[in-house]
Design a protein around this motif. Sequence first.
Motif, PDB file in Angstrom:
ATOM      1  N   ASP A 182     -47.267  90.889  77.029  1.00 41.72           N
ATOM      2  CA  ASP A 182     -46.945  90.813  78.461  1.00 41.72           C
ATOM      3  C   ASP A 182     -47.355  89.479  79.080  1.00 41.72           C
ATOM      4  N   GLY A 183     -47.131  88.421  78.318  1.00 41.48           N
ATOM      5  CA  GLY A 183     -47.420  87.094  78.850  1.00 41.48           C
ATOM      6  C   GLY A 183     -48.882  86.717  78.865  1.00 41.48           C
ATOM      7  N   ARG A 184     -49.734  87.528  78.234  1.00 39.98           N
ATOM      8  CA  ARG A 184     -51.169  87.235  78.272  1.00 39.98           C
ATOM      9  C   ARG A 184     -51.537  86.043  77.389  1.00 39.98           C
ATOM     10  N   ASP A 185     -50.798  85.857  76.329  1.00 39.61           N
ATOM     11  CA  ASP A 185     -51.019  84.665  75.512  1.00 39.61           C
ATOM     12  C   ASP A 185     -49.667  84.074  75.143  1.00 39.61           C
ATOM     13  N   ASN A 186     -49.709  83.003  74.390  1.00 35.36           N
ATOM     14  CA  ASN A 186     -48.497  82.229  74.148  1.00 35.36           C
ATOM     15  C   ASN A 186     -47.968  82.394  72.735  1.00 35.36           C
ATOM     16  N   ASP A 187     -48.218  83.530  72.084  1.00 37.42           N
ATOM     17  CA  ASP A 187     -47.785  83.656  70.702  1.00 37.42           C
ATOM     18  C   ASP A 187     -46.305  84.020  70.624  1.00 37.42           C
ATOM     19  N   GLU A 188     -45.797  84.006  69.387  1.00 42.46           N
ATOM     20  CA  GLU A 188     -44.355  84.124  69.201  1.00 42.46           C
ATOM     21  C   GLU A 188     -43.841  85.541  69.382  1.00 42.46           C
ATOM     22  N   ASP A 189     -44.745  86.560  69.385  1.00 44.53           N
ATOM     23  CA  ASP A 189     -44.213  87.911  69.477  1.00 44.53           C
ATOM     24  C   ASP A 189     -43.573  88.177  70.842  1.00 44.53           C
ATOM     25  N   ALA A 190     -43.837  87.305  71.811  1.00 49.17           N
ATOM     26  CA  ALA A 190     -43.187  87.463  73.115  1.00 49.17           C
ATOM     27  C   ALA A 190     -41.673  87.332  72.992  1.00 49.17           C
ATOM     28  N   ASP A 191     -41.212  86.629  71.943  1.00 48.27           N
ATOM     29  CA  ASP A 191     -39.776  86.418  71.763  1.00 48.27           C
ATOM     30  C   ASP A 191     -39.210  87.267  70.632  1.00 48.27           C
ATOM     31  N   SER A 192     -40.027  88.148  70.028  1.00 44.57           N
ATOM     32  CA  SER A 192     -39.546  88.948  68.915  1.00 44.57           C
ATOM     33  C   SER A 192     -38.956  90.257  69.424  1.00 44.57           C
ATOM     34  N   ASP A 193     -38.578  91.146  68.474  1.00 39.38           N
ATOM     35  CA  ASP A 193     -37.973  92.405  68.898  1.00 39.38           C
ATOM     36  C   ASP A 193     -39.014  93.410  69.364  1.00 39.38           C
ATOM     37  N   LEU A 194     -40.319  93.093  69.186  1.00 40.18           N
ATOM     38  CA  LEU A 194     -41.407  93.958  69.642  1.00 40.18           C
ATOM     39  C   LEU A 194     -41.204  95.393  69.145  1.00 40.18           C
ATOM     40  N   SER A 195     -40.766  95.521  67.884  1.00 39.28           N
ATOM     41  CA  SER A 195     -40.433  96.836  67.341  1.00 39.28           C
ATOM     42  C   SER A 195     -41.631  97.762  67.271  1.00 39.28           C
ATOM     43  N   ASN A 196     -42.841  97.211  67.290  1.00 39.05           N
ATOM     44  CA  ASN A 196     -44.036  98.048  67.195  1.00 39.05           C
ATOM     45  C   ASN A 196     -44.782  98.168  68.517  1.00 39.05           C
ATOM     46  N   ASP A 197     -44.149  97.753  69.602  1.00 37.01           N
ATOM     47  CA  ASP A 197     -44.772  97.876  70.914  1.00 37.01           C
ATOM     48  C   ASP A 197     -45.049  99.351  71.212  1.00 37.01           C
ATOM     49  N   GLY A 198     -46.292  99.680  71.555  1.00 36.57           N
ATOM     50  CA  GLY A 198     -46.678 101.040  71.888  1.00 36.57           C
ATOM     51  C   GLY A 198     -47.028 101.911  70.712  1.00 36.57           C
ATOM     52  N   GLU A 199     -46.999 101.365  69.499  1.00 30.95           N
ATOM     53  CA  GLU A 199     -47.287 102.162  68.312  1.00 30.95           C
ATOM     54  C   GLU A 199     -48.798 102.292  68.076  1.00 30.95           C
ATOM     55  N   THR A 200     -49.149 103.349  67.363  1.00 30.23           N
ATOM     56  CA  THR A 200     -50.482 103.458  66.780  1.00 30.23           C
ATOM     57  C   THR A 200     -50.359 103.092  65.316  1.00 30.23           C
ATOM     58  N   ALA A 201     -51.356 102.439  64.764  1.00 35.40           N
ATOM     59  CA  ALA A 201     -51.239 101.923  63.391  1.00 35.40           C
ATOM     60  C   ALA A 201     -52.553 102.086  62.649  1.00 35.40           C
ATOM     61  N   TYR A 202     -52.439 102.288  61.326  1.00 34.01           N
ATOM     62  CA  TYR A 202     -53.599 102.408  60.452  1.00 34.01           C
ATOM     63  C   TYR A 202     -53.394 101.540  59.216  1.00 34.01           C
ATOM     64  N   ALA A 203     -54.505 101.036  58.699  1.00 34.04           N
ATOM     65  CA  ALA A 203     -54.464 100.356  57.406  1.00 34.04           C
ATOM     66  C   ALA A 203     -54.357 101.404  56.324  1.00 34.04           C
ATOM     67  N   GLY A 204     -53.405 101.256  55.404  1.00 31.59           N
ATOM     68  CA  GLY A 204     -53.171 102.283  54.396  1.00 31.59           C
ATOM     69  C   GLY A 204     -53.277 101.773  52.990  1.00 31.59           C
ATOM     70  N   GLY A 205     -54.251 102.290  52.257  1.00 34.31           N
ATOM     71  CA  GLY A 205     -54.304 102.058  50.828  1.00 34.31           C
ATOM     72  C   GLY A 205     -54.410 103.394  50.147  1.00 34.31           C
ATOM     73  N   SER A 206     -54.870 104.387  50.884  1.00 30.92           N
ATOM     74  CA  SER A 206     -54.881 105.780  50.455  1.00 30.92           C
ATOM     75  C   SER A 206     -54.635 106.610  51.698  1.00 30.92           C
ATOM     76  N   LYS A 207     -54.566 107.936  51.552  1.00 30.64           N
ATOM     77  CA  LYS A 207     -54.231 108.745  52.718  1.00 30.64           C
ATOM     78  C   LYS A 207     -55.188 109.925  52.829  1.00 30.64           C
ATOM     79  N   SER A 208     -55.318 110.438  54.065  1.00 32.27           N
ATOM     80  CA  SER A 208     -56.179 111.590  54.266  1.00 32.27           C
ATOM     81  C   SER A 208     -55.711 112.340  55.498  1.00 32.27           C
ATOM     82  N   ALA A 209     -55.664 113.674  55.413  1.00 30.76           N
ATOM     83  CA  ALA A 209     -55.315 114.512  56.565  1.00 30.76           C
ATOM     84  C   ALA A 209     -55.514 115.965  56.163  1.00 30.76           C
ATOM     85  N   LEU A 210     -55.173 116.872  57.048  1.00 31.21           N
ATOM     86  CA  LEU A 210     -55.260 118.290  56.740  1.00 31.21           C
ATOM     87  C   LEU A 210     -54.350 118.632  55.571  1.00 31.21           C
TER      88      LEU A 210
END
Length: 454
Positions: A182-210
Motif C-alpha cells: 500500500d505504498g509503504r515502501d518502494n519495492d517491486e511488488d507494488a507493480d506485481s499481480d499481488l496474487s498473495n495479498d491477504g493470504e496466510t502462509a507457512y514454511a513447509g518442509g513437513s506437515k502437521s494437523a488433526l
Amino acid sequence: MQNGSQEQKSNRDTQSSRRSVLKGSLVAIGMGGSLSGVAAGKGGKGKKGGGNGGETGYAGAGPYDPAGEGECSDGYKSQVFSLWAGQDNDAGTVTLSSDKDNIYVTYDTNESADLKEVHVDIYSTADAVPDKRPAPGQADYKAENLYSDAYTVTVPFADLGETVECGDDYYVIAHTALASDDGRDNDEDADSDLSNDGETAYAGGSKSALEDGKGAWFYVAEYTIVCCLHDIKGSVYTDTDSSGSFDEDESGWGGITVTLEDDAGNVVATTTTNTDGTYTFGDIPGGEDYSVVVATPDDYVGTQNSGGYEITDLDADLTGVDFGYTEQADTDFTYNVEADYKQETGNIKFESTSEPALGEDGRSETDTFTFTAGSEDSELTVETKNQDTVSEMITPGETVTMSNGFDVTWDSITGNNDGTYTYEFTVTSDADNTTGALSYVAFDTDAPEGSISA
C-alpha cells in the motif's frame, strides 16, 4: 515489533514437552532488512485466480517440499523451505540457519506480497508439535506492521533450554500474514499481480494437523542442525635437504607456534606443535577462507609454505598443511663489478661469481652494494636479474619490489667533499625457492663516463 514474554506464556495453555522461547528477541532490520519469524494470517474462504486468500484448509492439502540445502556459514549449514500461501501458492522461501548461539528464521518473499506480520514457534521434538494450528497471535516470537520483503527472527538456544548439538532436530511453525505494501515502501511488488495479498502462509518442509482432517491448515518445517566443522592438520619440520617436502628421514619441530587467521587477518586460533612437530586446529567452521601461518624461526629460512598456507571456502578436513625450514648458512656473496656493461655512459653492474648467490634455494637474504660516482642523482634505474630481468625507477630512501622476487632499497647517497658521491643500496631476496638467485644487480646513473668505481 513485539517479543514473546513470560506474561504471554502464562496466558495460554502449553504442553510440558514443548521447548518454548520465553525470553526471545526479534531482530528487524528495516524495510527489506533481515528478519526472523513466521507470518500467519486469518482463515477464511479462498479466492479464485492466483491465490487462496484467507483460505482454511488441511495440513498437506497443498504441495510441500523437503528442505533444500543452503550454505555453510559460521560452521553450520542452512536449510531452505518454500513459503506456501493458502496451502499451495508459492510466496517465497523461509531459510532456517544457526550458529553456536542462535537459530535464525529468515523470510524472503517473491514480491507477490509483503510480510505484514510474522509468528514463530519452535519445538524440540515431533511429539511436542500441537495437533491443532497454534494461534499465530500467541506465538513466542512475533512482529507486526512490517510491510517488508524480508525479515529474520533470532531465537537463542539458551532460551530454548538447549545448547547447539550437531544432528539435533527442531520443528518450526513459521507463519506470516501477507499483504500489499500500500505504498509503504518502494519495492517491486507494488507493480506485481499481488496474487498473495491477504493470504496466510507457512514454511513447509513437513506437515502437521488433526488426523481426522479437521481444523485450520498449517505446515511445519523440520530443521536439522548440520555442522560444517572441520579439522586442519599438519607438521612443522626441519627440511635438511631443502627439498620443500617432509621426507621420512626428517624430523618434526616441537614447540613452534602455529596461527590460524581469517580472511581479514584476524586470529581465529593459535596452537603449538607437539614434540613430533604435528599440530591440529579442531572444529573450524566451514564455508570460510583462512590462512595458516608460522613465523620463520631465527637463523632459518622457509622451504615449504613459508608465506603461509591459504584456504579458500573450507569444506572438508585438511591434512598435510606442512611448513619446512632449513638452517640459513653464513654465506659471503661475491659480485664482480663491471662499469659501462651496457656500453652506455655511467652504468655499473654487480655480477655474481659465488655459489650460492643471493637468494639461492629460497633463502631470504640481504647484501649491500656500494659505489662512487661523479654526480648526485635524484633518481636512477635499478635492474635485477635471475630467470627474469626487471627494471624499476628508484629514489633515495625508497624501497622498490621487483617482480622477479627482490626488494631493492636506496639506503643513502653521501657527498665526499671531492666532487664524488657514495651510493649505498641493499638487495633482499624473497623466501621463494622458485624465483631463483640474484645473477646481477645494475644501476643506471647520470654520472660522466669513467667516473664510477666500486
